[in-house]
Design an enzyme around this catalytic site. Structure first.
Site, short mmCIF file in Angstrom:
data_model
loop_
_atom_site.label_atom_id
_atom_site.label_comp_id
_atom_site.label_asym_id
_atom_site.label_seq_id
_atom_site.Cartn_x
_atom_site.Cartn_y
_atom_site.Cartn_z
N LYS A 22 88.37 41.56 -12.59
CA LYS A 22 87.78 40.34 -12.02
C LYS A 22 88.66 39.13 -12.35
O LYS A 22 88.97 38.32 -11.48
CB LYS A 22 86.38 40.11 -12.61
CG LYS A 22 85.82 38.71 -12.40
CD LYS A 22 84.46 38.49 -12.99
CE LYS A 22 84.46 38.09 -14.44
NZ LYS A 22 84.65 36.66 -14.72
N ASN A 23 89.11 39.05 -13.60
CA ASN A 23 89.82 37.84 -14.04
C ASN A 23 91.29 37.81 -13.64
O ASN A 23 91.97 36.82 -13.91
CB ASN A 23 89.66 37.65 -15.55
CG ASN A 23 88.23 37.24 -15.91
OD1 ASN A 23 87.45 36.92 -15.02
ND2 ASN A 23 87.90 37.28 -17.18
N CYS A 116 78.47 26.03 -19.33
CA CYS A 116 77.71 27.26 -19.06
C CYS A 116 77.13 27.72 -20.40
O CYS A 116 77.30 27.05 -21.42
CB CYS A 116 78.61 28.32 -18.43
SG CYS A 116 79.69 29.12 -19.59
N ARG A 121 83.07 24.10 -21.97
CA ARG A 121 84.16 24.58 -21.10
C ARG A 121 84.75 23.46 -20.23
O ARG A 121 84.72 23.51 -19.00
CB ARG A 121 83.68 25.76 -20.26
CG ARG A 121 83.22 26.90 -21.17
CD ARG A 121 82.85 28.12 -20.42
NE ARG A 121 84.02 28.82 -19.89
CZ ARG A 121 83.91 29.92 -19.16
NH1 ARG A 121 82.73 30.40 -18.86
NH2 ARG A 121 84.98 30.53 -18.70
N ASP A 304 85.97 38.22 -24.75
CA ASP A 304 85.11 38.87 -23.75
C ASP A 304 84.63 40.25 -24.19
O ASP A 304 83.81 40.86 -23.50
CB ASP A 304 85.84 39.00 -22.40
CG ASP A 304 86.04 37.65 -21.76
OD1 ASP A 304 86.79 37.57 -20.78
OD2 ASP A 304 85.47 36.66 -22.28
N ARG A 396 77.97 39.60 -11.75
CA ARG A 396 79.15 38.75 -11.52
C ARG A 396 80.43 39.47 -11.88
O ARG A 396 81.48 39.18 -11.33
CB ARG A 396 79.05 37.48 -12.38
CG ARG A 396 77.88 36.62 -12.05
CD ARG A 396 77.96 35.31 -12.75
NE ARG A 396 79.28 34.71 -12.54
CZ ARG A 396 79.62 33.54 -13.06
NH1 ARG A 396 78.78 32.89 -13.83
NH2 ARG A 396 80.80 33.03 -12.83
C1 EPZ Z 1 88.94 32.60 -19.01
O1 EPZ Z 1 88.07 31.49 -18.97
C2 EPZ Z 1 88.10 33.80 -18.55
N1 EPZ Z 1 87.63 33.57 -17.18
C3 EPZ Z 1 86.92 33.97 -19.51
O2 EPZ Z 1 86.23 35.15 -19.10
C4 EPZ Z 1 87.47 34.20 -20.92
O3 EPZ Z 1 86.38 34.29 -21.82
C5 EPZ Z 1 88.36 33.00 -21.31
O4 EPZ Z 1 89.42 32.85 -20.34
C6 EPZ Z 1 89.01 33.20 -22.68
O5 EPZ Z 1 89.77 34.37 -22.67
C7 EPZ Z 1 88.49 33.80 -16.17
O6 EPZ Z 1 89.63 34.17 -16.35
C8 EPZ Z 1 87.93 33.58 -14.78
P1 EPZ Z 1 89.95 29.04 -21.44
P2 EPZ Z 1 88.69 30.00 -19.12
O7 EPZ Z 1 90.36 27.90 -20.59
O8 EPZ Z 1 90.04 29.95 -18.55
C9 EPZ Z 1 88.83 25.29 -24.12
C10 EPZ Z 1 84.36 36.44 -18.55
O9 EPZ Z 1 83.45 36.86 -19.26
N2 EPZ Z 1 89.38 24.48 -23.01
O10 EPZ Z 1 90.98 30.01 -21.87
O11 EPZ Z 1 87.66 29.04 -18.62
C11 EPZ Z 1 87.57 26.04 -23.71
O12 EPZ Z 1 86.43 25.22 -23.86
C12 EPZ Z 1 84.85 35.02 -18.69
O13 EPZ Z 1 84.96 37.14 -17.68
C13 EPZ Z 1 89.42 23.09 -23.15
O14 EPZ Z 1 89.00 22.53 -24.17
O15 EPZ Z 1 88.79 29.85 -20.69
C14 EPZ Z 1 87.58 27.22 -24.67
O16 EPZ Z 1 87.03 26.81 -25.90
C15 EPZ Z 1 83.99 34.22 -19.66
N3 EPZ Z 1 89.93 22.35 -22.12
C16 EPZ Z 1 89.06 27.52 -24.86
O17 EPZ Z 1 89.75 26.34 -24.45
C17 EPZ Z 1 90.41 22.92 -20.97
O18 EPZ Z 1 90.87 22.19 -20.07
C18 EPZ Z 1 89.57 28.68 -24.01
O19 EPZ Z 1 89.15 28.46 -22.68
C19 EPZ Z 1 90.36 24.33 -20.87
C20 EPZ Z 1 89.85 25.09 -21.89
#
Ligand code: EPZ
Length: 432
Positions: A22-23, A116, A121, A304, A396
């Site tokens: 998915k990702n 969420c 996020r 995850d 999802r």
């Molecule tokens: C991706 O989400 C995945 N989703 C998530 O999978 C996964 O848990 C996550 O990466 C971490 O591996 C997809 O790929 C569609 P991040 P993403 O930006 O990109 C902070 C699932 O279950 N952050 O790597 O949204 C954020 O709050 C989902 O399939 C900022 O502060 O995660 C978090 O604490 C859930 N500012 C950390 O970084 C930003 O601009 C990592 O988030 C972006 C992120």
């Protein structure tokens, strides 16, 4: 709303084939916006988020034809730069169209994704990077309104490792003027998969999968054929399902090398496995040992897989300490597991699970995608019946979960909202 009904049963047995990731599918679908050519994506998992991303791409004017597990996307007729609230509110990964729209059209209006269940996020790092590349960004009426004649290459050092942030900026940089360097980039296999697709479209990218990615902008990209990698989180979920039921399961059509930290933890817990290049054989065992893990960006233990791992540790001998370092609120599954009898204490960003503890079936509620999976894993062995509500979370990200688990011998049934009754499902499952 649909529910899942499970009756705790014996060891799972048989073979399960892993679907596409998915990702990886979500950024690769968004990348089709970058070209007027034709993109063929295969090995897509038909889960809700994929349908949503296809709807969003159609909304922008691209033509999508879906076949069995693939889509053909024609980008020539793109006629909108707006990702509407109605779609974005159901899937935060819609933010992935921001970079490609800016790069292709010089304009993007994307509804700001809300928080969420697992955390706030924010997307501030996506926006800061695009501003560094010359985009003018305004936030108003709940939308990100971004403009750029043509993005310019920049040296971007992410304050935090962000998976979709890295993907968004890598896509935007493919059509920017000059060279973009991404430092502290995410290294997930899904980043590498996206880079391979972009390179097949004519992009110039080096270093995907490492902390420094260098992208040399080109004037245009052409279409391509690309096959999505297997889903490493679905793979880990079935390893946990096999482990908690002490079953004998062959998990095929996967890439174990994408999941080394998780598999190392399961090995340390004493799970007998044979790891092959494209499959994992899990064998019966007499009991697991508690193991401590800390979630980290790849190649560390994936956040995850945290919820599914905790469910499995409820049956391991000893105390397992799980530290969640990526998201600030990702223990939504713990109160529900405790209602099934699990002995878990939350201490800040750590969950301490004491096992083995017998679980009893209960009515529980899914709170997010991976929390739902952990409740299913617990329900496989909990005494009597477990009913899981709000499984739209599960839909999802898991393709045909109840079908795949049912084929392995699990007593699991989806109860359509209103059409069946939970009781009838329990009776049917009890008579299997
Ligand atoms: C991706 O989400 C995945 N989703 C998530 O999978 C996964 O848990 C996550 O990466 C971490 O591996 C997809 O790929 C569609 P991040 P993403 O930006 O990109 C902070 C699932 O279950 N952050 O790597 O949204 C954020 O709050 C989902 O399939 C900022 O502060 O995660 C978090 O604490 C859930 N500012 C950390 O970084 C930003 O601009 C990592 O988030 C972006 C992120």
């Amino acid at each position: 709303m649909d529910k899942l009904v499970l009756i705790g049963n014996g060891p799972l047995e048989g073979e399960v084939r892993i679907s596409g990731a998915k990702n990886a599918s979500l950024p690769c679908l968004a990348a089709s916006i970058l070209t007027a050519g034709t993109v063929n994506l295969s090995n897509l998992p038909w889960v809700r988020d994929i349908y949503t991303m296809c709807d969003l791409i159609r909304e922008l004017g691209l033509e999508i034809e879906d076949n069995d597990d693939s889509v053909e996307i024609k980008g020539a007729k793109i006629n909108s730069h707006i990702a509407p609230y109605q779609l974005v509110k159901t899937m935060r990964a819609s933010i992935l169209v921001l970079g490609p729209l800016l790069a292709r059209l010089g304009r993007a209006q994307v509804s700001l994704p809300g928080g969420c269940a697992i955390g706030a996020r924010p997307v501030d790092l996506h926006l800061k990077a695009l501003e560094q590349m010359g985009a003018e960004i305004k936030l108003e009426h709940g939308y990100i309104d971004a403009r750029a004649e043509r993005l310019k290459g920049a040296h971007i050092n992410f304050e935090k490792v962000t998976v979709t942030g890295t993907e968004n900026i890598m896509m935007a940089a493919t059509l920017a003027e000059g060279t973009t360097i991404l430092d502290n980039a995410a290294c997930e296999p899904e980043i590498v998969d996206l880079a391979e697709m972009l390179i097949a479209m004519g992009a110039r990218i080096e270093g995907a999968g490492t902390e420094r990615i260098v992208i040399e902008g080109v004037d245009r990209l052409h279409g391509c054929d690309h096959r999505i990698i297997p889903d490493r989180i679905e793979t880990g979920t079935y390893v946990c399902a096999a482990a908690i039921t002490r079953g004998r399961v062959s998990i095929t059509n996967t890439e174990p090398r994408h999941l080394e930290a998780f598999l190392a933890a399961m090995k340390k817990a004493g799970l007998p496995m044979e790891i092959h290049p494209d499959r994992i054989e899990v064998f019966p065992h007499e009991g697991l040992r508690a193991v401590n893990i800390t979630t980290e960006p790849h190649p560390g233990f994936p956040t995850d897989m945290q919820a599914q791992f905790i469910a499995t540790m409820t049956q391991a001998e000893g105390t397992s300490i799980v530290s969640e370092n990526i998201f600030e609120n990702r223990f939504g599954h713990v109160p529900e597991l405790k209602r099934m009898g699990a002995d878990i204490v939350i201490d800040g960003n750590r969950a301490l699970t004491i096992g083995p503890t017998p679980l009893s079936g209960a009515q529980v509620m899914a709170t997010d995608l991976r929390a739902s999976a952990s409740l299913v894993i617990a329900g496989l062995i909990a005494a009597e019946e477990t009913t899981i509500d709000r499984i739209y979370h599960l839909d999802r990200g898991y393709y045909n979960l109840e079908g795949k688990l049912g084929n392995l011998g699990a007593k699991i049934r989806r109860v359509k909202n209103g059409s069946d009754t939970v009781q009838r499902a329990v009776e049917e499952l009890s008579n299997i």
